[in-house]
Design a protein around this motif. Sequence first.
Motif, PDB file in Angstrom:
ATOM      1  N   UNK A 103       0.815  -1.223   0.000  1.00 43.92           N
ATOM      2  CA  UNK A 103       0.000   0.000   0.000  1.00 43.92           C
ATOM      3  C   UNK A 103       0.846   1.270   0.000  1.00 43.92           C
ATOM      4  N   UNK A 104       0.370   2.251  -0.745  1.00 38.79           N
ATOM      5  CA  UNK A 104       1.057   3.543  -0.785  1.00 38.79           C
ATOM      6  C   UNK A 104       0.310   4.630  -0.005  1.00 38.79           C
ATOM      7  N   UNK A 105      -0.970   4.368   0.328  1.00 35.47           N
ATOM      8  CA  UNK A 105      -1.751   5.360   1.063  1.00 35.47           C
ATOM      9  C   UNK A 105      -2.900   4.627   1.755  1.00 35.47           C
ATOM     10  N   UNK A 106      -3.335   5.157   2.892  1.00 35.08           N
ATOM     11  CA  UNK A 106      -4.486   4.600   3.613  1.00 35.08           C
ATOM     12  C   UNK A 106      -5.499   5.707   3.841  1.00 35.08           C
ATOM     13  N   UNK A 107      -6.753   5.431   3.555  1.00 36.34           N
ATOM     14  CA  UNK A 107      -7.850   6.314   3.977  1.00 36.34           C
ATOM     15  C   UNK A 107      -8.671   5.533   4.992  1.00 36.34           C
ATOM     16  N   UNK A 108      -9.032   6.180   6.090  1.00 34.14           N
ATOM     17  CA  UNK A 108      -9.664   5.438   7.183  1.00 34.14           C
ATOM     18  C   UNK A 108     -10.716   6.301   7.863  1.00 34.14           C
ATOM     19  N   UNK A 109     -11.627   5.634   8.543  1.00 35.67           N
ATOM     20  CA  UNK A 109     -12.643   6.307   9.351  1.00 35.67           C
ATOM     21  C   UNK A 109     -12.045   6.629  10.716  1.00 35.67           C
ATOM     22  N   UNK A 110     -12.121   7.882  11.176  1.00 35.91           N
ATOM     23  CA  UNK A 110     -11.470   8.252  12.432  1.00 35.91           C
ATOM     24  C   UNK A 110     -11.919   7.447  13.652  1.00 35.91           C
ATOM     25  N   UNK A 111     -13.107   6.825  13.611  1.00 31.74           N
ATOM     26  CA  UNK A 111     -13.507   5.987  14.739  1.00 31.74           C
ATOM     27  C   UNK A 111     -12.591   4.770  14.873  1.00 31.74           C
ATOM     28  N   UNK A 112     -11.866   4.449  13.817  1.00 28.61           N
ATOM     29  CA  UNK A 112     -10.841   3.414  13.876  1.00 28.61           C
ATOM     30  C   UNK A 112      -9.483   4.088  14.080  1.00 28.61           C
ATOM     31  N   UNK A 113      -9.345   4.802  15.190  1.00 31.22           N
ATOM     32  CA  UNK A 113      -8.192   5.676  15.430  1.00 31.22           C
ATOM     33  C   UNK A 113      -6.870   4.929  15.375  1.00 31.22           C
ATOM     34  N   UNK A 114      -6.901   3.632  15.695  1.00 30.34           N
ATOM     35  CA  UNK A 114      -5.677   2.823  15.734  1.00 30.34           C
ATOM     36  C   UNK A 114      -5.041   2.658  14.350  1.00 30.34           C
ATOM     37  N   UNK A 115      -5.794   2.955  13.283  1.00 28.73           N
ATOM     38  CA  UNK A 115      -5.226   2.857  11.937  1.00 28.73           C
ATOM     39  C   UNK A 115      -4.012   3.778  11.800  1.00 28.73           C
ATOM     40  N   UNK A 116      -4.065   4.934  12.436  1.00 28.83           N
ATOM     41  CA  UNK A 116      -2.951   5.885  12.332  1.00 28.83           C
ATOM     42  C   UNK A 116      -1.674   5.266  12.895  1.00 28.83           C
ATOM     43  N   UNK A 117      -1.776   4.600  14.045  1.00 27.95           N
ATOM     44  CA  UNK A 117      -0.600   3.966  14.642  1.00 27.95           C
ATOM     45  C   UNK A 117      -0.067   2.850  13.741  1.00 27.95           C
ATOM     46  N   UNK A 118      -0.970   2.051  13.169  1.00 30.87           N
ATOM     47  CA  UNK A 118      -0.545   0.980  12.264  1.00 30.87           C
ATOM     48  C   UNK A 118       0.141   1.574  11.041  1.00 30.87           C
ATOM     49  N   UNK A 119      -0.462   2.611  10.460  1.00 31.71           N
ATOM     50  CA  UNK A 119       0.129   3.251   9.278  1.00 31.71           C
ATOM     51  C   UNK A 119       1.518   3.793   9.585  1.00 31.71           C
ATOM     52  N   UNK A 120       1.680   4.362  10.757  1.00 31.58           N
ATOM     53  CA  UNK A 120       2.995   4.895  11.136  1.00 31.58           C
ATOM     54  C   UNK A 120       4.041   3.787  11.242  1.00 31.58           C
ATOM     55  N   UNK A 121       3.623   2.633  11.748  1.00 34.43           N
ATOM     56  CA  UNK A 121       4.568   1.522  11.868  1.00 34.43           C
ATOM     57  C   UNK A 121       5.033   1.027  10.494  1.00 34.43           C
ATOM     58  N   UNK A 122       4.157   1.152   9.499  1.00 32.19           N
ATOM     59  CA  UNK A 122       4.494   0.735   8.139  1.00 32.19           C
ATOM     60  C   UNK A 122       5.025   1.897   7.286  1.00 32.19           C
ATOM     61  N   UNK A 123       5.077   3.093   7.876  1.00 33.56           N
ATOM     62  CA  UNK A 123       5.534   4.290   7.163  1.00 33.56           C
ATOM     63  C   UNK A 123       4.660   4.574   5.927  1.00 33.56           C
TER      64      UNK A 123
END
Length: 455
Positions: A103-123
Motif C-alpha cells: 500500500x502507498x496510502x491509507x484512507x480510514x474512518x477516524x472511529x478506527x483511530x488505531x489505523x494511524x498507529x498501524x500506518x505509522x509503523x508501516x511508514x
Amino acid sequence: MNTSIHIVAMPYPGRGHINPMMNLAKLLIANNSNILVTFVLTEEWLGLIGSEPKPDNIRFATIPNVIPSEHGRANNFVAFIEAVCTKMEAPFEVLLNRLQPFPTYIIYDPFLFWVVAVANRFHIPVASVWVMSASVFAVFQCYDLLKKNGDYPVNASENGDKLVDYIPGNSSIRLADIPLSDESWRTSRLLETTLNIIPWVHKSQCLLFTTIYELEPRAIDALRAEFSIPIYTIGPSIPCFGDDHITTLSTNHDDLDYFHWLDKQPKASVLYISQGSFLSTSSAQVDEIANGLKESGVGFLWVSRGENSRLKNMCGDKGLVLPWCDQMRVLLHPSIGGFWSHCGWNSTKEGVFSGVPFLTYPIFMDQPINSKFIVEEWKVGWRVKNEVKDDTLITRDEIARLIRRFMDLDSDEGKDMRKRAREFQQICQNAIANGGSSETDVNAFLKQVLEAVKP
C-alpha cells in the motif's frame, strides 16, 4: 492491471460509514485510473455487499468480525464500539503486511483511530475521512468548552432549550442538540470513545470531510484555522457524480416495481419516509406516525426495516411500505415532494442534492445538529418534533396536520421552502462541476496522494 497507486480503505463497519467511503473510492478511481483500492470489510459486511457491482480497480479484503452477528451493534452499541476499538487493529495489521502491491496510502474512518498507529509503523501516509458533518466534528473538537461553561452534562427536561453560541464553526445550538451530552452511562462511554479519536486525526496527513464547503463554510473555516494538516471537502460522497449519472439514476428503473408506482403519481405528491437503517424510535410513536400518515390522505413511500405488513395495514392504501429502496433514485424521482428523515448525514446530503424539502425527525448522535441545519440554516425543511424531551409523544392528529401542510404545494411557505431546496440543489451541483469547491479539493487530495508515492 497497471496501477501505480495502491490505496487501502478502512471504513468503520456500519452502513452509514461504508457507503460514503465506497463512494469516495469510486470517485478517486474515476479521477485517476492508475489507482487500485483495497477496500477492507469484516466478514459479515463482505457477505452483505460483496456481490454489489464495483469498478475493477476496487477489490475487497476481509478481517474477522469483531463481535458475533447475533450480538450485533443494534443490540449493544457500546459493546460493538469497544470491540471495534480493540479487536480490529491486529488483524488489520496482519492483512496490511501481506497485501500486494504494498500500500502507498491509507484512507480510514477516524472511529478506527488505531489505523494511524498501524500506518505509522508501516511508514504509510494516512488520511482521515470523517463521514458526519464538519459542524459535528467542530463540536467534538471543542467539547471541553461545554464543560468549562458548565453546560455539560445536559438534562434535556431542565436546560435542553438553552442556546450556546461559543463553539467555533457553529451558530447557536440548543444544548439538547449537542451529541452525547447527557450523563447516561451509554452516552458517556460513547463520548469518551469519540473524544479519543480527535488527537489521532491531528496525527494523520490530511482530513477529508464528506461535505460540500458551501453547506458548512463556517465550520470548515474554523477547523482549517485550528488544524496544521490540510482539510479537504470532497462531498457529497453519495452515489451520483455529474449530470449524466443523475439522469441514469432517475430513469433507469425498469426492474423495480415501486418505481412503476411512482411513475403513476402526480408531480411532488409523494412523501418519502425513512428513519435510517440502524437506530429507531419507539413502537408507540411509529404507530402514531402510521395513523397520522393515513389521516393525512397524502401519498407515501415508507422504507421500514421491520413490521412492513403491520405498518401497511395502519397506513392505508395511499402508498407503499418497503423493506428497502434505492434511496438516491427515489429522491430524484419527480413524484417525490418531501422527505421525512432521521437526518443521518448521508440521507441529509442526498435530500439536499436532490432538491427535496425535509420533515426532520432526528434520534441520536449527529442527527439533531443536521436537523438544525436543515431547518434553521438552510431553511429547506421543518421539524416534526419541536420539544426537546425524548419522551414526548407526537399524536396522529398533529402528524396528519403537519403532513398536509408540508405537502401543500400551493401555500406560500411551501413554495418558499421548495424554492430554497432547489437553490441548494444547484449549490451542490456547482460544487462537483469543473472548478467547483469539491472538484477542486478532490484534485488537491489526489495531488497529495501522488506526491506521497514519488521516490
